[in-house]
Scaffold this motif. Structure first.
Motif, PDB file in Angstrom:
ATOM      1  N   ARG A   6     -38.483  -6.767  -0.826  1.00 26.75           N
ATOM      2  CA  ARG A   6     -39.037  -6.623  -2.182  1.00 26.75           C
ATOM      3  C   ARG A   6     -40.405  -7.274  -2.289  1.00 26.75           C
ATOM      4  O   ARG A   6     -40.709  -8.253  -1.634  1.00 26.75           O
ATOM      5  CB  ARG A   6     -38.096  -7.256  -3.209  1.00 26.75           C
ATOM      6  CG  ARG A   6     -36.824  -6.498  -3.375  1.00 26.75           C
ATOM      7  CD  ARG A   6     -36.019  -7.081  -4.490  1.00 26.75           C
ATOM      8  NE  ARG A   6     -34.751  -6.396  -4.608  1.00 26.75           N
ATOM      9  CZ  ARG A   6     -33.780  -6.799  -5.387  1.00 26.75           C
ATOM     10  NH1 ARG A   6     -33.910  -7.887  -6.105  1.00 26.75           N
ATOM     11  NH2 ARG A   6     -32.664  -6.120  -5.447  1.00 26.75           N
ATOM     12  N   MET A   7     -41.208  -6.694  -3.171  1.00 30.34           N
ATOM     13  CA  MET A   7     -42.543  -7.234  -3.422  1.00 30.34           C
ATOM     14  C   MET A   7     -42.608  -7.685  -4.869  1.00 30.34           C
ATOM     15  O   MET A   7     -41.981  -7.084  -5.742  1.00 30.34           O
ATOM     16  CB  MET A   7     -43.603  -6.147  -3.209  1.00 30.34           C
ATOM     17  CG  MET A   7     -43.680  -5.597  -1.825  1.00 30.34           C
ATOM     18  SD  MET A   7     -44.865  -4.233  -1.725  1.00 30.34           S
ATOM     19  CE  MET A   7     -46.392  -5.133  -1.680  1.00 30.34           C
ATOM     20  N   ASP A  11     -47.960  -8.934  -5.609  1.00 34.48           N
ATOM     21  CA  ASP A  11     -48.115  -8.366  -4.266  1.00 34.48           C
ATOM     22  C   ASP A  11     -48.413  -6.870  -4.339  1.00 34.48           C
ATOM     23  O   ASP A  11     -49.235  -6.349  -3.575  1.00 34.48           O
ATOM     24  CB  ASP A  11     -46.864  -8.607  -3.423  1.00 34.48           C
ATOM     25  CG  ASP A  11     -46.650 -10.070  -3.083  1.00 34.48           C
ATOM     26  OD1 ASP A  11     -47.636 -10.840  -3.086  1.00 34.48           O
ATOM     27  OD2 ASP A  11     -45.482 -10.445  -2.840  1.00 34.48           O
ATOM     28  N   MET A  12     -47.732  -6.179  -5.253  1.00 37.43           N
ATOM     29  CA  MET A  12     -47.971  -4.744  -5.408  1.00 37.43           C
ATOM     30  C   MET A  12     -49.407  -4.484  -5.841  1.00 37.43           C
ATOM     31  O   MET A  12     -50.066  -3.573  -5.325  1.00 37.43           O
ATOM     32  CB  MET A  12     -47.005  -4.158  -6.432  1.00 37.43           C
ATOM     33  CG  MET A  12     -45.592  -4.056  -5.956  1.00 37.43           C
ATOM     34  SD  MET A  12     -44.567  -3.326  -7.265  1.00 37.43           S
ATOM     35  CE  MET A  12     -42.952  -3.783  -6.686  1.00 37.43           C
ATOM     36  N   ALA A  13     -49.895  -5.294  -6.788  1.00 30.27           N
ATOM     37  CA  ALA A  13     -51.267  -5.121  -7.267  1.00 30.27           C
ATOM     38  C   ALA A  13     -52.258  -5.362  -6.119  1.00 30.27           C
ATOM     39  O   ALA A  13     -53.244  -4.624  -5.979  1.00 30.27           O
ATOM     40  CB  ALA A  13     -51.545  -6.066  -8.425  1.00 30.27           C
ATOM     41  N   MET A  14     -51.973  -6.349  -5.279  1.00 31.31           N
ATOM     42  CA  MET A  14     -52.865  -6.633  -4.142  1.00 31.31           C
ATOM     43  C   MET A  14     -52.864  -5.469  -3.151  1.00 31.31           C
ATOM     44  O   MET A  14     -53.919  -5.091  -2.615  1.00 31.31           O
ATOM     45  CB  MET A  14     -52.452  -7.939  -3.459  1.00 31.31           C
ATOM     46  CG  MET A  14     -52.782  -9.149  -4.312  1.00 31.31           C
ATOM     47  SD  MET A  14     -52.322 -10.806  -3.698  1.00 31.31           S
ATOM     48  CE  MET A  14     -51.791 -10.610  -2.069  1.00 31.31           C
ATOM     49  N   GLU A  15     -51.683  -4.871  -2.922  1.00 34.00           N
ATOM     50  CA  GLU A  15     -51.601  -3.715  -2.023  1.00 34.00           C
ATOM     51  C   GLU A  15     -52.375  -2.529  -2.596  1.00 34.00           C
ATOM     52  O   GLU A  15     -53.034  -1.785  -1.868  1.00 34.00           O
ATOM     53  CB  GLU A  15     -50.142  -3.330  -1.771  1.00 34.00           C
ATOM     54  CG  GLU A  15     -49.382  -4.307  -0.906  1.00 34.00           C
ATOM     55  CD  GLU A  15     -49.936  -4.400   0.513  1.00 34.00           C
ATOM     56  OE1 GLU A  15     -50.280  -3.353   1.104  1.00 34.00           O
ATOM     57  OE2 GLU A  15     -50.038  -5.536   1.021  1.00 34.00           O
ATOM     58  N   LEU A  16     -52.294  -2.357  -3.903  1.00 34.39           N
ATOM     59  CA  LEU A  16     -53.045  -1.274  -4.546  1.00 34.39           C
ATOM     60  C   LEU A  16     -54.553  -1.508  -4.415  1.00 34.39           C
ATOM     61  O   LEU A  16     -55.329  -0.567  -4.211  1.00 34.39           O
ATOM     62  CB  LEU A  16     -52.640  -1.135  -6.005  1.00 34.39           C
ATOM     63  CG  LEU A  16     -51.236  -0.576  -6.247  1.00 34.39           C
ATOM     64  CD1 LEU A  16     -50.850  -0.705  -7.711  1.00 34.39           C
ATOM     65  CD2 LEU A  16     -51.150   0.867  -5.794  1.00 34.39           C
ATOM     66  N   LYS A  17     -54.969  -2.766  -4.519  1.00 37.00           N
ATOM     67  CA  LYS A  17     -56.397  -3.076  -4.371  1.00 37.00           C
ATOM     68  C   LYS A  17     -56.880  -2.762  -2.956  1.00 37.00           C
ATOM     69  O   LYS A  17     -58.024  -2.350  -2.764  1.00 37.00           O
ATOM     70  CB  LYS A  17     -56.654  -4.534  -4.738  1.00 37.00           C
ATOM     71  CG  LYS A  17     -56.561  -4.765  -6.229  1.00 37.00           C
ATOM     72  CD  LYS A  17     -56.810  -6.207  -6.614  1.00 37.00           C
ATOM     73  CE  LYS A  17     -56.613  -6.340  -8.126  1.00 37.00           C
ATOM     74  NZ  LYS A  17     -56.827  -7.679  -8.600  1.00 37.00           N
ATOM     75  N   TYR A  40     -41.346  -1.721 -12.788  1.00 35.48           N
ATOM     76  CA  TYR A  40     -40.416  -2.093 -11.725  1.00 35.48           C
ATOM     77  C   TYR A  40     -39.068  -2.488 -12.319  1.00 35.48           C
ATOM     78  O   TYR A  40     -38.019  -2.063 -11.845  1.00 35.48           O
ATOM     79  CB  TYR A  40     -41.019  -3.239 -10.909  1.00 35.48           C
ATOM     80  CG  TYR A  40     -40.198  -3.636  -9.716  1.00 35.48           C
ATOM     81  CD1 TYR A  40     -40.020  -2.765  -8.654  1.00 35.48           C
ATOM     82  CD2 TYR A  40     -39.612  -4.892  -9.649  1.00 35.48           C
ATOM     83  CE1 TYR A  40     -39.275  -3.122  -7.543  1.00 35.48           C
ATOM     84  CE2 TYR A  40     -38.864  -5.264  -8.546  1.00 35.48           C
ATOM     85  CZ  TYR A  40     -38.700  -4.383  -7.499  1.00 35.48           C
ATOM     86  OH  TYR A  40     -37.962  -4.751  -6.416  1.00 35.48           O
ATOM     87  N   SER A  41     -39.114  -3.268 -13.387  1.00 30.12           N
ATOM     88  CA  SER A  41     -37.885  -3.693 -14.050  1.00 30.12           C
ATOM     89  C   SER A  41     -37.124  -2.492 -14.617  1.00 30.12           C
ATOM     90  O   SER A  41     -35.906  -2.390 -14.468  1.00 30.12           O
ATOM     91  CB  SER A  41     -38.223  -4.680 -15.172  1.00 30.12           C
ATOM     92  OG  SER A  41     -37.066  -5.060 -15.861  1.00 30.12           O
TER      93      SER A  41
END
Length: 88
Positions: A6-7, A11-17, A40-41
């Motif tokens: 899980r992220m 972390d998800m926002a950083m991956e999108l960047k 996500y929730s």
């Protein structure tokens, strides 16, 4: 789902960047961290509800099969007892 995979929303926002840097998406397409958390929730709640419905359906089918077996066993027992019944 493996919990270790899980992220966090951050972390998800950083991956999108990273995708923005690679030119795959535009910066405007990245939602805020709060939005990611909410989506996500909501997705986790939906998946959890789907699993509960699926488990309930499985349990109902299993119960119905067992109930039919019990009914058959009861009918066989009644039939057996009836055959042993003697009229005087």
């Amino acid at each position: 789902m493996n919990k270790a995979d899980r992220m966090s929303a951050k972390d998800m926002a950083m991956e999108l960047k990273k995708l923005v840097e690679e030119g795959e998406i535009q910066n405007e397409e990245i939602p805020e961290i709060k939005t990611i958390e909410e989506r996500y929730s909501a997705n986790l709640r939906r998946e959890s509800a789907e699993r509960r419905v699926e488990n309930n359906e499985t349990n109902k089918r299993s119960f119905n099969r067992n109930d039919k077996k019990d009914q058959t066993s009861n009918m066989l027992e009644i039939n057996k007892n009836f055959q042993n019944f003697t009229i005087f």
